[in-house]
Each structure stands twice: as structure tokens, then as C-alpha cells.
Scaffold this motif. Structure first.
Motif, PDB file in Angstrom:
ATOM      1  N   UNK A  31       1.199  -6.142  -1.726  1.00  0.00           N
ATOM      2  CA  UNK A  31      -0.016  -5.969  -2.664  1.00  0.00           C
ATOM      3  C   UNK A  31      -1.285  -6.874  -2.182  1.00  0.00           C
ATOM      4  N   UNK A  32      -0.934  -8.142  -1.791  1.00  0.00           N
ATOM      5  CA  UNK A  32      -2.065  -8.907  -1.358  1.00  0.00           C
ATOM      6  C   UNK A  32      -2.878  -8.233  -0.026  1.00  0.00           C
ATOM      7  N   UNK A  33      -1.859  -7.651   0.761  1.00  0.00           N
ATOM      8  CA  UNK A  33      -2.466  -7.153   2.209  1.00  0.00           C
ATOM      9  C   UNK A  33      -3.308  -6.070   1.666  1.00  0.00           C
ATOM     10  N   UNK A  34      -2.936  -5.103   0.615  1.00  0.00           N
ATOM     11  CA  UNK A  34      -3.505  -4.135   0.414  1.00  0.00           C
ATOM     12  C   UNK A  34      -4.859  -4.472  -0.342  1.00  0.00           C
ATOM     13  N   UNK A  35      -4.807  -5.581  -1.192  1.00  0.00           N
ATOM     14  CA  UNK A  35      -6.100  -5.965  -1.693  1.00  0.00           C
ATOM     15  C   UNK A  35      -6.974  -6.717  -0.778  1.00  0.00           C
ATOM     16  N   UNK A  36      -6.697  -7.383   0.089  1.00  0.00           N
ATOM     17  CA  UNK A  36      -7.458  -8.011   1.126  1.00  0.00           C
ATOM     18  C   UNK A  36      -8.184  -6.950   2.135  1.00  0.00           C
ATOM     19  N   UNK A  85       8.894  -0.113  -4.001  1.00  0.00           N
ATOM     20  CA  UNK A  85       9.180  -1.498  -3.545  1.00  0.00           C
ATOM     21  C   UNK A  85       8.671  -1.812  -2.217  1.00  0.00           C
ATOM     22  N   UNK A  86       8.294  -3.204  -2.034  1.00  0.00           N
ATOM     23  CA  UNK A  86       7.875  -3.489  -0.739  1.00  0.00           C
ATOM     24  C   UNK A  86       8.695  -2.794   0.649  1.00  0.00           C
ATOM     25  N   UNK A  87      10.054  -2.659   0.408  1.00  0.00           N
ATOM     26  CA  UNK A  87      10.434  -2.097   1.618  1.00  0.00           C
ATOM     27  C   UNK A  87      10.106  -0.578   1.935  1.00  0.00           C
ATOM     28  N   UNK A  88       9.835   0.191   0.679  1.00  0.00           N
ATOM     29  CA  UNK A  88       9.398   1.607   0.893  1.00  0.00           C
ATOM     30  C   UNK A  88       8.118   1.578   1.371  1.00  0.00           C
ATOM     31  N   UNK A  89       7.105   0.431   0.904  1.00  0.00           N
ATOM     32  CA  UNK A  89       5.788   0.343   1.239  1.00  0.00           C
ATOM     33  C   UNK A  89       5.634   0.205   2.777  1.00  0.00           C
ATOM     34  N   UNK A  90       6.586  -0.664   3.425  1.00  0.00           N
ATOM     35  CA  UNK A  90       6.543  -0.915   4.572  1.00  0.00           C
ATOM     36  C   UNK A  90       6.964   0.320   5.543  1.00  0.00           C
TER      37      UNK A  90
END
Length: 111
Positions: A31-36, A85-90
Motif C-alpha cells: 500500500x505504501x508503494x502504491x501511494x508513493x 492480501x499482500x500476497x495476492x497483490x504481489x
């Protein structure tokens, strides 16, 4: 970051993906990566808008549709990303990257 920004200014496509990988590799959460990435893209697009506006090269009818679409898309991305989930997003990030690479290879091989 500077190199990615130069690439964005020259070509555009893939810039957000490269930024996402850069932020993730440097320890940011998804989420931080997405925001940045969204913030950097906003700054880049704002600079491009100012440059084209000062040069008098704005197609306002197209710019308005792109702006509205970008705002809707970024809001949807942030809301959906919070529910996955982070795993799914990756997995999604990697899958889309591979699909784009395959598309590029096919376009080069079969013009």
C-alpha cells in the motif's frame, strides 16, 4: 528514481510498474508503494500539464476525459488494494508485468 522519472518523461508506459518494484524492494509495504507511486505519477503529470499548458498544446477535450478517468482509476485501485492480501497483490503485479513483457515481445517479433 531519477532514471525512472526520465524514462517516464520519454516513454511513459511501465513507469508505475518500475516504481512499484523499486519501493517494494526498498522495504515499503504494498500500500505504501502504491501511494508513493500514485503521488510520483501525479507530480510527473502535473509538471507535464504545466509544460504543455505554457506551450499552448493542450487538447482540453481529451485532457478532461484523461483527468476524470485517472481520478476514478486511482481511487478504485486504492480501495481494492486495501481489500486484497499482500500476497495476492504481489501476484497480480508480477502477472501483469509478465503479460506486458510478452505483449512487447510479440509486437516486436510480429510488427
Amino acid at each position: 528514481m531519477f532514471g525512472i522519472s526520465v524514462y517516464d518523461g520519454m516513454f511513459g508506459p511501465g513507469q508505475a510498474t518500475m516504481l512499484m518494484y523499486t519501493f517494494l524492494r526498498n522495504g515499503a509495504t504494498y500500500l505504501q508503494s502504491l501511494a508513493f507511486t500514485r503521488f510520483q505519477t501525479f507530480i510527473s503529470c502535473t509538471a507535464a500539464f504545466i509544460t504543455y499548458f505554457l506551450a499552448g498544446n493542450i487538447a482540453w477535450d481529451i485532457a478532461i476525459y484523461y483527468t476524470i478517468g485517472s481520478l476514478i482509476g486511482s481511487q478504485l485501485a486504492v480501495r481494492v488494494a486495501q481489500k486484497i492480501s499482500t500476497r495476492q497483490l504481489k501476484f497480480i503485479l508480477h502477472a501483469v508485468t509478465i503479460a506486458l513483457l510478452l505483449q512487447l515481445i510479440l509486437r516486436i517479433a510480429f510488427p
